[in-house]
Scaffold this motif. Structure first.
Motif, PDB file in Angstrom:
ATOM      1  N   ILE B  88       8.488 -17.612  32.327  1.00 53.90           N
ATOM      2  CA  ILE B  88       8.626 -16.222  31.873  1.00 53.90           C
ATOM      3  C   ILE B  88       8.607 -16.173  30.338  1.00 53.90           C
ATOM      4  O   ILE B  88       7.982 -15.304  29.725  1.00 53.90           O
ATOM      5  N   GLY B  89       9.301 -17.130  29.720  1.00 54.89           N
ATOM      6  CA  GLY B  89       9.344 -17.174  28.258  1.00 54.89           C
ATOM      7  C   GLY B  89       7.974 -17.367  27.641  1.00 54.89           C
ATOM      8  O   GLY B  89       7.715 -16.950  26.514  1.00 54.89           O
ATOM      9  N   ALA B  90       7.080 -18.011  28.385  1.00 54.75           N
ATOM     10  CA  ALA B  90       5.743 -18.285  27.861  1.00 54.75           C
ATOM     11  C   ALA B  90       4.823 -17.062  27.912  1.00 54.75           C
ATOM     12  O   ALA B  90       3.754 -17.054  27.313  1.00 54.75           O
ATOM     13  N   LEU B  91       5.239 -16.005  28.617  1.00 52.69           N
ATOM     14  CA  LEU B  91       4.397 -14.801  28.689  1.00 52.69           C
ATOM     15  C   LEU B  91       4.332 -14.137  27.316  1.00 52.69           C
ATOM     16  O   LEU B  91       5.344 -14.031  26.629  1.00 52.69           O
ATOM     17  N   ASP B  92       3.150 -13.697  26.915  1.00 57.96           N
ATOM     18  CA  ASP B  92       3.024 -13.221  25.531  1.00 57.96           C
ATOM     19  C   ASP B  92       3.702 -11.877  25.279  1.00 57.96           C
ATOM     20  O   ASP B  92       3.952 -11.515  24.149  1.00 57.96           O
ATOM     21  N   PHE B  93       4.026 -11.149  26.337  1.00 59.47           N
ATOM     22  CA  PHE B  93       4.697  -9.859  26.110  1.00 59.47           C
ATOM     23  C   PHE B  93       6.220  -9.969  26.160  1.00 59.47           C
ATOM     24  O   PHE B  93       6.926  -8.989  25.982  1.00 59.47           O
ATOM     25  N   VAL B 121       5.485   2.966  31.205  1.00 57.45           N
ATOM     26  CA  VAL B 121       4.480   2.563  32.201  1.00 57.45           C
ATOM     27  C   VAL B 121       4.002   1.143  31.885  1.00 57.45           C
ATOM     28  O   VAL B 121       3.917   0.282  32.770  1.00 57.45           O
ATOM     29  N   ALA B 122       3.731   0.894  30.608  1.00 53.80           N
ATOM     30  CA  ALA B 122       3.274  -0.431  30.194  1.00 53.80           C
ATOM     31  C   ALA B 122       4.358  -1.482  30.454  1.00 53.80           C
ATOM     32  O   ALA B 122       4.074  -2.592  30.934  1.00 53.80           O
ATOM     33  N   VAL B 123       5.589  -1.118  30.149  1.00 49.87           N
ATOM     34  CA  VAL B 123       6.687  -2.071  30.361  1.00 49.87           C
ATOM     35  C   VAL B 123       6.859  -2.363  31.852  1.00 49.87           C
ATOM     36  O   VAL B 123       7.053  -3.516  32.260  1.00 49.87           O
ATOM     37  N   ARG B 126       4.361  -4.845  33.115  1.00 46.87           N
ATOM     38  CA  ARG B 126       4.718  -6.198  32.699  1.00 46.87           C
ATOM     39  C   ARG B 126       5.898  -6.731  33.513  1.00 46.87           C
ATOM     40  O   ARG B 126       5.956  -7.907  33.864  1.00 46.87           O
ATOM     41  N   ARG B 127       6.802  -5.825  33.823  1.00 39.81           N
ATOM     42  CA  ARG B 127       7.948  -6.216  34.644  1.00 39.81           C
ATOM     43  C   ARG B 127       7.479  -6.666  36.033  1.00 39.81           C
ATOM     44  O   ARG B 127       8.005  -7.631  36.598  1.00 39.81           O
ATOM     45  N   ALA B 128       6.465  -5.971  36.558  1.00 36.17           N
ATOM     46  CA  ALA B 128       5.922  -6.349  37.869  1.00 36.17           C
ATOM     47  C   ALA B 128       5.281  -7.736  37.811  1.00 36.17           C
ATOM     48  O   ALA B 128       5.349  -8.509  38.773  1.00 36.17           O
ATOM     49  N   GLU B 129       4.676  -8.058  36.660  1.00 36.18           N
ATOM     50  CA  GLU B 129       4.098  -9.406  36.506  1.00 36.18           C
ATOM     51  C   GLU B 129       5.186 -10.468  36.576  1.00 36.18           C
ATOM     52  O   GLU B 129       4.998 -11.532  37.174  1.00 36.18           O
ATOM     53  N   ILE B 130       6.301 -10.183  35.948  1.00 38.02           N
ATOM     54  CA  ILE B 130       7.421 -11.136  35.988  1.00 38.02           C
ATOM     55  C   ILE B 130       7.924 -11.281  37.426  1.00 38.02           C
ATOM     56  O   ILE B 130       8.146 -12.396  37.910  1.00 38.02           O
ATOM     57  N   ALA B 131       8.063 -10.144  38.108  1.00 37.51           N
ATOM     58  CA  ALA B 131       8.556 -10.172  39.491  1.00 37.51           C
ATOM     59  C   ALA B 131       7.653 -11.033  40.368  1.00 37.51           C
ATOM     60  O   ALA B 131       8.133 -11.785  41.218  1.00 37.51           O
ATOM     61  N   ALA B 132       6.338 -10.939  40.120  1.00 38.11           N
ATOM     62  CA  ALA B 132       5.383 -11.709  40.926  1.00 38.11           C
ATOM     63  C   ALA B 132       5.561 -13.209  40.685  1.00 38.11           C
ATOM     64  O   ALA B 132       5.450 -14.012  41.613  1.00 38.11           O
ATOM     65  N   ILE B 133       5.836 -13.586  39.440  1.00 34.93           N
ATOM     66  CA  ILE B 133       6.040 -15.007  39.134  1.00 34.93           C
ATOM     67  C   ILE B 133       7.332 -15.521  39.767  1.00 34.93           C
ATOM     68  O   ILE B 133       7.376 -16.618  40.331  1.00 34.93           O
ATOM     69  N   LEU B 134       8.378 -14.715  39.700  1.00 30.08           N
ATOM     70  CA  LEU B 134       9.670 -15.166  40.230  1.00 30.08           C
ATOM     71  C   LEU B 134       9.675 -15.214  41.756  1.00 30.08           C
ATOM     72  O   LEU B 134      10.330 -16.073  42.349  1.00 30.08           O
ATOM     73  N   ASN B 141      16.890  -7.464  40.704  1.00 29.22           N
ATOM     74  CA  ASN B 141      16.563  -7.327  39.286  1.00 29.22           C
ATOM     75  C   ASN B 141      16.785  -5.895  38.842  1.00 29.22           C
ATOM     76  O   ASN B 141      16.947  -4.978  39.652  1.00 29.22           O
ATOM     77  N   ASP B 142      16.788  -5.712  37.546  1.00 26.52           N
ATOM     78  CA  ASP B 142      16.996  -4.379  36.981  1.00 26.52           C
ATOM     79  C   ASP B 142      16.341  -4.380  35.599  1.00 26.52           C
ATOM     80  O   ASP B 142      15.922  -5.437  35.100  1.00 26.52           O
ATOM     81  N   ILE B 143      16.233  -3.211  34.997  1.00 22.73           N
ATOM     82  CA  ILE B 143      15.763  -3.141  33.612  1.00 22.73           C
ATOM     83  C   ILE B 143      16.616  -2.113  32.876  1.00 22.73           C
ATOM     84  O   ILE B 143      16.927  -1.045  33.421  1.00 22.73           O
TER      85      ILE B 143
END
Lengths: 157, 166
Positions: B88-93, B121-123, B126-134, B141-143
């Motif tokens: 997750i830390g390696a993601l550029d966003f 919307v953009a955030v 990106r959050r969905a991308e993290i969810a897919a990796i995890l 999870n929450d934001i």
């Protein structure tokens, strides 16, 4: 603190280039701004006046050395509090009055106040967090980092 | 790493900001009675030691159009948290990514990843991308979107070396 977006036309491509270079950091030297002049094609005086303007309009909140508390033997700690809405401003003032509070953000959550303590000793983190809890009568939840995966202070502009 | 009284004078004189002048370290030297070359040499040494991380600018993300700032938080299986945190830390966003203790029962999350974007919307994308990796390693999870910067001064050193009197 400026909270609203700048006018679309308030930053030109050169300003953005400068901001990116400034976020990345400068090597200390007598003529600190000279490399920025070379990189942007501006003269040094114009680089300086642009940075002044960027600071004036709030695009830059601080320009200078960034200290690492951990390298000094100190510590950081992220803290959170659930502050009743009707006490929010009062508690924010009390928390912000501490020099040890480096940042403080309001966030949408039951834990609605998130701040970072930066101290020169790990023991001072506990002292400061306890003092804030006592002054506000609220629990200060502490989230020290166990592991840091990446710290990117740079957002591409 | 330790700093001496002269180093501390440089840091306390400049922590609110460097002067915007052609020779900023000469000006700092005038403020504190030190010559320019010594100011620069000491700053170089402190950068080498890691006491100074960088000389640069802190920007106001809001003002620069990064209007959405979300602290995404994840309850990740302990056994996989280190490995997934690296990814997750390696993601550029993701601008900051930390493993932190949970505060049960109020707070089940152990992985914190800060996401900036021009809008929510953009955030969320990106959050969905993290969810897919995890994937299944993440239970909840929450934001937490920031709604106001209440303070942003950075670290402040005490002038006389008193740690954090507040």
């Amino acid at each position: 603190m400026h909270r609203s977006r700048l006018q679309e036309d308030s930053l030109d491509a050169t300003d953005r280039a400068l901001l990116n270079l400034l976020q990345a950091g400068l090597a200390p030297s007598k003529n600190l701004f000279q490399p920025l002049a070379v990189a942007t094609g501006l003269d040094e005086a114009e680089v300086i006046s642009r940075i002044e303007r960027l600071r004036g309009i709030g695009a830059i909140t601080r320009f200078g050395p960034f200290i690492d508390a951990a390298a000094l033997g100190g510590a950081y700690c992220l803290c959170a509090m659930a502050v009743p809405e009707d006490r929010f401003e009062e508690v924010a003032s009390k928390v912000n009055a501490h020099d040890a509070v480096a940042h403080n953000y309001e966030r949408q959550h039951r834990f609605n106040m998130w701040f970072v303590l930066a101290c020169e000793t790990p023991a001072a983190i506990t002292t400061e967090a306890d003092r804030i809890a006592r002054q506000t009568g609220l629990k200060v939840h502490r989230f020290p980092k166990l592991r840091e995966f990446f710290i990117g202070f740079q957002v591409a502009l | 790493m330790t700093i001496d009284a002269k180093d501390r004078r440089i840091l306390t004189a400049t922590q609110a900001g460097l002067p915007l002048a052609p020779r900023p370290f000469a000006v700092v030297g005038e403020w504190i009675g030190m010559d320019e070359a010594e100011v620069i040499a000491r700053i170089e040494r402190m950068m080498g030691d890691g006491v100074i991380r960088r000389i640069g600018a802190a920007t106001n993300h809001y003002a620069l159009g990064m209007l959405a700032n979300g602290m995404s938080v994840w309850d990740v299986e302990d056994a996989r948290a280190e490995d997934l945190g690296e990814q997750i830390g390696a993601l550029d966003f993701v601008t900051h990514c930390y493993l932190r203790p949970r505060a049960l029962p109020d707070w089940p999350y152990n992985l914190f990843a800060m996401i900036h974007g021009p809008d929510r919307v953009a955030v969320e994308t990106r959050r969905a991308e993290i969810a897919a990796i995890l994937g299944a390693a993440c239970r909840e999870n929450d934001i937490l979107y920031s709604t106001r910067i209440l303070k942003k001064t950075g670290m402040r050193l005490a002038k006389e070396g008193r740690p954090c009197s507040g």
